[in-house]
Design a protein around this motif. Sequence first.
Motif, PDB file in Angstrom:
ATOM      1  N   LEU A 133       8.062  -4.594  -4.829  1.00 13.31           N
ATOM      2  CA  LEU A 133       7.243  -5.808  -4.837  1.00 13.31           C
ATOM      3  C   LEU A 133       6.249  -5.815  -3.674  1.00 13.31           C
ATOM      4  N   VAL A 134       6.710  -5.399  -2.510  1.00 10.27           N
ATOM      5  CA  VAL A 134       5.825  -5.369  -1.341  1.00 10.27           C
ATOM      6  C   VAL A 134       4.639  -4.438  -1.576  1.00 10.27           C
ATOM      7  N   LEU A 135       4.892  -3.294  -2.201  1.00 10.21           N
ATOM      8  CA  LEU A 135       3.807  -2.355  -2.473  1.00 10.21           C
ATOM      9  C   LEU A 135       2.772  -2.929  -3.438  1.00 10.21           C
ATOM     10  N   HIS A 136       3.176  -3.934  -4.206  1.00 16.10           N
ATOM     11  CA  HIS A 136       2.243  -4.553  -5.153  1.00 16.10           C
ATOM     12  C   HIS A 136       1.501  -5.756  -4.557  1.00 16.10           C
ATOM     13  N   LEU A 137       1.787  -6.097  -3.313  1.00 15.71           N
ATOM     14  CA  LEU A 137       1.118  -7.244  -2.693  1.00 15.71           C
ATOM     15  C   LEU A 137      -0.415  -7.149  -2.719  1.00 15.71           C
TER      16      LEU A 137
ATOM     17  N   PHE B 170      -8.401   5.349   6.700  1.00  8.78           N
ATOM     18  CA  PHE B 170      -7.570   4.478   5.880  1.00  8.78           C
ATOM     19  C   PHE B 170      -6.282   5.179   5.464  1.00  8.78           C
ATOM     20  N   GLU B 171      -6.405   6.413   4.992  1.00  2.67           N
ATOM     21  CA  GLU B 171      -5.227   7.158   4.539  1.00  2.67           C
ATOM     22  C   GLU B 171      -4.294   7.466   5.704  1.00  2.67           C
ATOM     23  N   LEU B 172      -4.870   7.764   6.873  1.00  2.00           N
ATOM     24  CA  LEU B 172      -4.045   7.989   8.052  1.00  2.00           C
ATOM     25  C   LEU B 172      -3.275   6.714   8.405  1.00  2.00           C
ATOM     26  N   GLY B 173      -3.984   5.596   8.385  1.00  2.00           N
ATOM     27  CA  GLY B 173      -3.331   4.327   8.677  1.00  2.00           C
ATOM     28  C   GLY B 173      -2.250   4.006   7.671  1.00  2.00           C
ATOM     29  N   LEU B 174      -2.527   4.258   6.384  1.00  2.00           N
ATOM     30  CA  LEU B 174      -1.529   4.008   5.337  1.00  2.00           C
ATOM     31  C   LEU B 174      -0.292   4.867   5.559  1.00  2.00           C
ATOM     32  N   THR B 175      -0.498   6.130   5.896  1.00  2.00           N
ATOM     33  CA  THR B 175       0.631   7.035   6.136  1.00  2.00           C
ATOM     34  C   THR B 175       1.473   6.554   7.304  1.00  2.00           C
ATOM     35  N   LEU B 176       0.829   6.140   8.392  1.00  2.00           N
ATOM     36  CA  LEU B 176       1.570   5.656   9.570  1.00  2.00           C
ATOM     37  C   LEU B 176       2.338   4.379   9.250  1.00  2.00           C
ATOM     38  N   VAL B 177       1.712   3.468   8.508  1.00  2.00           N
ATOM     39  CA  VAL B 177       2.391   2.212   8.154  1.00  2.00           C
ATOM     40  C   VAL B 177       3.571   2.480   7.222  1.00  2.00           C
ATOM     41  N   LEU B 178       3.385   3.358   6.249  1.00  2.00           N
ATOM     42  CA  LEU B 178       4.484   3.678   5.340  1.00  2.00           C
ATOM     43  C   LEU B 178       5.640   4.333   6.084  1.00  2.00           C
ATOM     44  N   PHE B 179       5.307   5.182   7.056  1.00  2.00           N
ATOM     45  CA  PHE B 179       6.370   5.803   7.842  1.00  2.00           C
ATOM     46  C   PHE B 179       7.102   4.750   8.680  1.00  2.00           C
ATOM     47  N   ALA B 180       6.345   3.873   9.343  1.00  2.00           N
ATOM     48  CA  ALA B 180       6.959   2.831  10.156  1.00  2.00           C
ATOM     49  C   ALA B 180       7.834   1.925   9.302  1.00  2.00           C
ATOM     50  N   TRP B 181       7.378   1.617   8.107  1.00  2.00           N
ATOM     51  CA  TRP B 181       8.148   0.792   7.185  1.00  2.00           C
ATOM     52  C   TRP B 181       9.442   1.500   6.788  1.00  2.00           C
ATOM     53  N   SER B 182       9.355   2.777   6.457  1.00  2.00           N
ATOM     54  CA  SER B 182      10.544   3.559   6.103  1.00  2.00           C
ATOM     55  C   SER B 182      11.519   3.626   7.274  1.00  2.00           C
ATOM     56  N   PHE B 183      10.981   3.821   8.469  1.00  2.00           N
ATOM     57  CA  PHE B 183      11.802   3.859   9.685  1.00  2.00           C
ATOM     58  C   PHE B 183      12.521   2.524   9.856  1.00  2.00           C
TER      59      PHE B 183
ATOM     60  N   TRP C 174      -2.106  14.656   0.935  1.00  2.00           N
ATOM     61  CA  TRP C 174      -2.292  14.519   2.376  1.00  2.00           C
ATOM     62  C   TRP C 174      -1.262  13.551   2.962  1.00  2.00           C
ATOM     63  N   MET C 175      -0.968  12.467   2.226  1.00  2.00           N
ATOM     64  CA  MET C 175       0.027  11.507   2.693  1.00  2.00           C
ATOM     65  C   MET C 175       1.409  12.160   2.777  1.00  2.00           C
ATOM     66  N   LEU C 176       1.752  12.961   1.778  1.00  2.00           N
ATOM     67  CA  LEU C 176       3.037  13.664   1.798  1.00  2.00           C
ATOM     68  C   LEU C 176       3.139  14.571   3.015  1.00  2.00           C
ATOM     69  N   LEU C 177       2.060  15.303   3.289  1.00  2.00           N
ATOM     70  CA  LEU C 177       2.063  16.186   4.454  1.00  2.00           C
ATOM     71  C   LEU C 177       2.232  15.382   5.736  1.00  2.00           C
TER      72      LEU C 177
END
Length: 202
Positions: A72-76, A4-17, A168-171
């Motif tokens: 707002l999106v993060l609070h969905l 889950f955390e790996l997936g969250l990190t990848l999605v957050l990175f893709a979103w930032s990108f 871990w997400m920061l790393l």
Amino acid sequence: MSEFELGLTLVLFAWSFGLAGIEIEIEGGVGWAERLPTWYMKRGLTGRIYGIVMGQRPLTGYHVFAFTIPMLVLHLPYVMGVDWTLAGELRTVAIYFVVAVVWDYLWFVLNPAYTVQRFRRGNVWWFEVPWIWRFPRDYYLSWLLSIGLAGLAALADGSGEPLRRHLWMLLGLAILVAITVLLAPLYHRWYRHMRRAGADDR
């Protein structure tokens, strides 16, 4: 790091990108909405307070929406069935401050008008703040604030798990950003290719 955390990190990175890419397409090489048809505010109580908090950068209509929508999106999840807790809210806001830095830095990394080489003090008028090593002070403060919020989330949760997951997400995000820096010339080439003479079908 869990799946889950790996997936969250990848999605957050893709979103930032993606956010960085959208802003590059909108602003080109001129940052902080300087040439966009939006309003600028430096005077008045609101403008002065924002300037103090944001290193003397002007408040713009563009950034009101650009900063509010990701929060707002993060609070969905909280309106889609996930139970709201103080620990969860603190971690959500912590993630926001991380995403803001990753998204902002990727704007420079991917933007052919800047690139990593030109991301230095004196080349970015809206970062007239002290720089530490290769980054403006604001980046460090945002990440430290995010770690502090994750630490408070751990206290509210009664376990160290929120802080551990956050670190871990920061790393993970740092590794993905480093990979992007290495691969950025490919994006720059594609960016120029799409703007070559005769390529625009309008």
